[in-house]
Design a protein around this motif. Structure first.
Motif, PDB file in Angstrom:
ATOM      1  N   CYS A 170       0.862  -1.184   0.000  1.00  0.00           N
ATOM      2  CA  CYS A 170       0.000   0.000   0.000  1.00  0.00           C
ATOM      3  C   CYS A 170       0.899   1.235   0.000  1.00  0.00           C
ATOM      4  CB  CYS A 170      -0.904  -0.007   1.232  1.00  0.00           C
ATOM      5  SG  CYS A 170      -1.867   1.523   1.394  1.00  0.00           S
ATOM      6  N   PRO A 171       0.669   2.185  -0.917  1.00  0.00           N
ATOM      7  CA  PRO A 171       1.533   3.363  -0.972  1.00  0.00           C
ATOM      8  C   PRO A 171       1.334   4.336   0.192  1.00  0.00           C
ATOM      9  CG  PRO A 171      -0.250   3.607  -2.532  1.00  0.00           C
ATOM     10  CD  PRO A 171      -0.356   2.216  -1.960  1.00  0.00           C
ATOM     11  N   VAL A 172       0.271   4.151   0.966  1.00  0.00           N
ATOM     12  CA  VAL A 172       0.003   5.050   2.089  1.00  0.00           C
ATOM     13  C   VAL A 172       0.510   4.450   3.397  1.00  0.00           C
ATOM     14  CG1 VAL A 172      -1.803   6.239   3.405  1.00  0.00           C
ATOM     15  CG2 VAL A 172      -1.986   6.044   0.911  1.00  0.00           C
ATOM     16  N   THR A 173       0.145   3.183   3.657  1.00  0.00           N
ATOM     17  CA  THR A 173       0.487   2.569   4.945  1.00  0.00           C
ATOM     18  C   THR A 173       1.732   1.697   4.900  1.00  0.00           C
ATOM     19  OG1 THR A 173      -0.814   0.572   4.536  1.00  0.00           O
ATOM     20  CG2 THR A 173      -1.977   2.479   5.515  1.00  0.00           C
ATOM     21  N   GLY A 174       2.147   1.269   3.706  1.00  0.00           N
ATOM     22  CA  GLY A 174       3.280   0.352   3.592  1.00  0.00           C
ATOM     23  C   GLY A 174       2.915  -1.093   3.904  1.00  0.00           C
ATOM     24  N   GLN A 175       1.637  -1.342   4.198  1.00  0.00           N
ATOM     25  CA  GLN A 175       1.180  -2.700   4.506  1.00  0.00           C
ATOM     26  C   GLN A 175       1.087  -3.525   3.219  1.00  0.00           C
ATOM     27  OE1 GLN A 175       0.481  -3.975   7.709  1.00  0.00           O
ATOM     28  NE2 GLN A 175       1.570  -2.102   8.197  1.00  0.00           N
ATOM     29  N   PRO A 176       1.252  -4.838   3.310  1.00  0.00           N
ATOM     30  CA  PRO A 176       1.172  -5.672   2.103  1.00  0.00           C
ATOM     31  C   PRO A 176      -0.257  -5.787   1.582  1.00  0.00           C
ATOM     32  CG  PRO A 176       1.466  -7.044   4.054  1.00  0.00           C
ATOM     33  CD  PRO A 176       1.585  -5.616   4.510  1.00  0.00           C
ATOM     34  N   ASP A 177      -0.362  -5.805   0.265  1.00  0.00           N
ATOM     35  CA  ASP A 177      -1.625  -6.067  -0.420  1.00  0.00           C
ATOM     36  C   ASP A 177      -1.461  -7.352  -1.207  1.00  0.00           C
ATOM     37  OD1 ASP A 177      -3.117  -3.794   0.372  1.00  0.00           O
ATOM     38  OD2 ASP A 177      -2.093  -2.566  -1.120  1.00  0.00           O
ATOM     39  N   PHE A 178      -2.537  -8.129  -1.313  1.00  0.00           N
ATOM     40  CA  PHE A 178      -2.497  -9.434  -1.968  1.00  0.00           C
ATOM     41  C   PHE A 178      -3.555  -9.494  -3.063  1.00  0.00           C
ATOM     42  CE2 PHE A 178      -1.153  -9.758   2.395  1.00  0.00           C
ATOM     43  CZ  PHE A 178       0.022 -10.496   2.324  1.00  0.00           C
ATOM     44  N   ALA A 179      -3.205 -10.137  -4.166  1.00  0.00           N
ATOM     45  CA  ALA A 179      -4.152 -10.249  -5.276  1.00  0.00           C
ATOM     46  C   ALA A 179      -3.995 -11.574  -5.993  1.00  0.00           C
ATOM     47  CB  ALA A 179      -3.948  -9.105  -6.268  1.00  0.00           C
ATOM     48  N   HIS A 180      -5.041 -11.925  -6.687  1.00  0.00           N
ATOM     49  CA  HIS A 180      -5.074 -13.055  -7.623  1.00  0.00           C
ATOM     50  C   HIS A 180      -5.106 -12.384  -8.996  1.00  0.00           C
ATOM     51  CE1 HIS A 180      -6.785 -17.266  -8.509  1.00  0.00           C
ATOM     52  NE2 HIS A 180      -6.544 -16.705  -9.670  1.00  0.00           N
ATOM     53  N   ILE A 181      -4.018 -12.497  -9.752  1.00  0.00           N
ATOM     54  CA  ILE A 181      -3.896 -11.834 -11.048  1.00  0.00           C
ATOM     55  C   ILE A 181      -4.084 -12.864 -12.167  1.00  0.00           C
ATOM     56  CG2 ILE A 181      -2.342 -10.555 -12.598  1.00  0.00           C
ATOM     57  CD1 ILE A 181      -2.980  -8.865 -10.198  1.00  0.00           C
ATOM     58  N   VAL A 182      -4.901 -12.519 -13.159  1.00  0.00           N
ATOM     59  CA  VAL A 182      -5.108 -13.378 -14.335  1.00  0.00           C
ATOM     60  C   VAL A 182      -4.796 -12.545 -15.578  1.00  0.00           C
ATOM     61  CG1 VAL A 182      -6.717 -14.830 -15.626  1.00  0.00           C
ATOM     62  CG2 VAL A 182      -6.920 -14.672 -13.133  1.00  0.00           C
ATOM     63  N   ILE A 183      -3.844 -13.027 -16.379  1.00  0.00           N
ATOM     64  CA  ILE A 183      -3.443 -12.344 -17.616  1.00  0.00           C
ATOM     65  C   ILE A 183      -3.785 -13.257 -18.790  1.00  0.00           C
ATOM     66  CG2 ILE A 183      -1.517 -11.405 -18.955  1.00  0.00           C
ATOM     67  CD1 ILE A 183      -0.059 -11.095 -16.159  1.00  0.00           C
ATOM     68  N   ASP A 184      -4.587 -12.759 -19.703  1.00  0.00           N
ATOM     69  CA  ASP A 184      -4.957 -13.470 -20.931  1.00  0.00           C
ATOM     70  C   ASP A 184      -4.451 -12.662 -22.111  1.00  0.00           C
ATOM     71  OD1 ASP A 184      -6.482 -15.388 -19.501  1.00  0.00           O
ATOM     72  OD2 ASP A 184      -8.287 -14.159 -19.632  1.00  0.00           O
ATOM     73  N   TYR A 185      -3.833 -13.338 -23.083  1.00  0.00           N
ATOM     74  CA  TYR A 185      -3.442 -12.611 -24.287  1.00  0.00           C
ATOM     75  C   TYR A 185      -3.442 -13.522 -25.504  1.00  0.00           C
ATOM     76  CZ  TYR A 185       1.441 -14.362 -24.240  1.00  0.00           C
ATOM     77  OH  TYR A 185       2.569 -15.137 -24.278  1.00  0.00           O
TER      78      TYR A 185
END
Length: 153
Positions: free
Chosen positions: A51-66
């Protein structure tokens, strides 16, 4: 493995994780099926950034299709690029759209889309989607398979 213009730069080599997305080098190789319309999918269920404000980690499930054209992205370089976000401070939208736009600009596929399914922070899950434009006619595009938030995992 020899270093030729078409040889992957990182595959089979001990390669440290880049410290920033800007430092990360994405490696592209010739598409072995450039005369075929097909889709490739990469899934990163454990993507992290800060997080650019708190510095805490953020987690995501990323899907890239091409749908590749002349080149495909080499998966180890993509893994290193995505890993470089681990200590990168950016909002969800910046990470998700930035990844998609960089891949599209460098690889020049027929079409690309990215879905960033972010886990809740402050009780609100944020999902971010970007695509390069309409998909090519006749391209089979399966659903990304990530359900609306109900405890993703």
């Amino acid at each position: 493995m020899t270093d030729t213009p078409d040889a992957p730069k990182f595959l089979g080599k001990d390669t440290p994780l880049p410290t920033t997305p800007e430092e990360a080098v994405l490696d592209y190789v010739p598409n072995p099926r450039k005369d075929s319309l097909y889709m490739t999918r990469f899934v990163t269920p454990e993507f992290t950034s800060l997080c650019p404000v708190t510095g805490q980690p953020d987690f995501a499930h990323i899907v890239i299709d091409y749908a590749p054209d002349e080149t495909i992205v080499e998966s180890k370089s993509l893994k290193l690029f995505l890993g470089s976000f681990r200590n990168h401070a950016a909002f969800h939208e910046d990470c998700t759209v930035g990844i998609g736009q960089r891949l599209f600009a460098e690889m020049e596929p027929h079409w690309l889309r990215i879905g960033g399914y972010w886990f809740p922070r402050g009780g609100i899950p944020i999902d971010v989607f970007w695509q390069s434009g309409p998909p090519p006619e006749g391209l089979w595009i399966p659903e990304q398979g990530v359900p609306g938030y109900r405890g993703r995992g």
